[in-house]
Design a protein around this motif. Structure first.
Motif, PDB file in Angstrom:
ATOM      1  N   HIS A  48      -7.482  -2.741  -6.332  1.00 33.35           N
ATOM      2  CA  HIS A  48      -6.949  -2.545  -4.987  1.00 33.35           C
ATOM      3  C   HIS A  48      -7.786  -1.533  -4.203  1.00 33.35           C
ATOM      4  O   HIS A  48      -8.089  -1.750  -3.035  1.00 33.35           O
ATOM      5  N   CYS A  81      -6.204   3.132   1.143  1.00 30.48           N
ATOM      6  CA  CYS A  81      -5.774   3.659  -0.150  1.00 30.48           C
ATOM      7  C   CYS A  81      -6.878   4.489  -0.798  1.00 30.48           C
ATOM      8  O   CYS A  81      -6.590   5.488  -1.464  1.00 30.48           O
ATOM      9  N   CYS A 133       0.809  -1.215   0.000  1.00 24.36           N
ATOM     10  CA  CYS A 133       0.000   0.000   0.000  1.00 24.36           C
ATOM     11  C   CYS A 133       0.843   1.265   0.000  1.00 24.36           C
ATOM     12  O   CYS A 133       0.531   2.239  -0.653  1.00 24.36           O
TER      13      CYS A 133
HETATM   14 ZN   LIG Z   1      -4.030  -0.203   0.190  1.00 19.60          ZN
END
Ligand SMILES: [Zn+2]
Lengths: 188, 204
Positions: free
Chosen positions: B30, B37, B3
């Motif tokens: 993702h 994120c 990440c």
């Molecule tokens: Zn992430």
């Protein structure tokens, strides 16, 4: 079309028609001024540099290659002048400082929570001066890139030509500058 | 996927507009599964929006005027040259009127006598100027108030004012033959010649 008109004016100026330069100034003044402002953070000084940039452009108009984008050529003059001005004001170690990737952003102070700005005032002057303050906290070489990227949305390649630095460096600096600003502006 | 670095790099590439399409798919999937994120990405986009936002950054009203006043002064020559280029008709008219009021017109009125260049072995019969056979004139030939007959050769132009070119002959003229009959066309001819000279001076 406005672009064609500008091309025509440039041709006239090259032939010695000074009055045709007025149209060029009218057309580009907003962007040139905004770029200078982003770099020096002071309206009065930005205006001074922007004016100087136009005067230099006029004097050196014969060296402008018409096959290239006029804006790029003009911004290069303006950013060079702004960088010179910043150099005179600040010591080099500050100008040439790197923002470390990751968490090493010691240049920036924490924003206290009570200093938050309301979300719906994106356009407000207060917000704008806050954003500018945070941009000013970045080292100069990041500021010039951020100015060019976000005021005229120039491509990385164009920015690399204006500032005479490799595209890869432009990319890294945009990424780091964006990260640094994200940390400052996420609560706006 | 890591990440902290890899995904963030993809986010920036996306914002730069140079994310490859398979990487875009990677980033999208993702983000669908990672809150952190997603948040990071939102913040980046907000940052870009804030910095790009249409700021009220306008220079002062008199900006253009100040620039124009700060330019180096044009030389007088460029000013005249430009004026002439921008107003060719006015320039011609101005010159025309100067001539109208000048002695040129008087010259025309007083001067009805046959005039031709001397010392060029020209022959005159009645009111006709003849370039005899075997004679070559190496320049322009200007004849006023008479006809011209070329039996020999003229390498320049033949200008006949108030007269005719008699063509029955076998001679040759390399340049143009210009016949000017009226006083005004004569004036215009003079003016055009003058103007051409003026432009020549400016173009040098
Ligand atoms: Zn992430």
């Amino acid at each position: 079309m406005i672009e064609e008109k500008i091309v025509k004016s440039i041709k006239l100026v090259k032939k010695g028609d000074q009055s045709a330069f007025e149209e060029i100034v009218e057309h580009f003044q907003g962007k040139v001024f905004a770029i200078c402002f982003r770099m020096v953070g002071n309206k009065h000084e930005a205006e001074d540099i922007a004016q100087e940039a136009f005067i230099r452009a006029y004097i050196n108009i014969q060296s402008y290659d018409e096959n290239r984008k006029f804006a790029t050529w003009l911004y290069r003059i303006a950013t060079n002048l702004a960088i010179d001005r910043m150099r005179k004001k600040k010591p080099d170690y500050y100008l040439d400082a790197e923002i470390q990737g990751g968490e090493g952003l010691t240049l920036y102070s924490q924003i206290p929570d009570d200093n938050r700005l309301p979300e719906d005032e994106v356009e407000s002057l207060e917000t704008q001066s806050y954003i500018q303050k945070e941009i000013m906290a970045l080292p100069a070489k990041y500021r010039s890139i951020i100015a060019l990227r976000f005021i005229d949305e120039l491509s990385l390649k164009e920015i690399s030509e204006i500032l005479e630095i490799p595209v890869g460096t432009v990319k890294t600096r945009i990424h780091r500058g964006r990260e640094a600003l994200r940390k400052k502006l996420r609560n706006v | 996927m890591n990440c902290n670095e890899e995904v963030v790099e993809l986010m920036h590439q996306y914002l730069d507009g140079d994310l490859a399409s398979n990487d875009e798919e990677k980033l999208r999937s993702h983000l669908n599964s990672c809150e952190d994120c997603q948040q990071h990405f939102r913040e980046l986009k907000q940052t870009v929006a804030l910095v790009t936002a249409n700021i009220d950054l306008q220079p002062s009203q008199d900006f253009t005027m100040k620039v124009m006043n700060g330019l180096p002064k044009e030389t007088k020559r460029t000013t005249v040259k430009r004026w002439v280029r921008v107003h060719p008709l006015l320039t011609a008219a101005a010159i025309f009127f100067i001539f109208m009021s000048s002695s040129l017109l008087t010259t025309w009125n007083q001067d009805h006598a046959l005039t031709y260049p001397k010392g060029m072995n020209l022959v005159v019969e009645n009111d006709t100027v003849i370039v005899p056979e075997g004679i070559i004139i190496h320049e322009d030939l200007e004849v006023k108030n008479g006809n011209v007959r070329v039996d020999g050769a003229v390498e320049g132009d033949v200008i006949i004012i108030n007269g005719e070119h008699l063509t029955a002959s076998a001679g040759s003229v390399t340049g143009e033959i210009k016949q000017v009959d009226e006083v005004f066309s004569w004036l215009w001819y003079k003016i055009k010649e003058m103007t051409a000279e003026v432009f020549d001076v400016f173009d040098e």
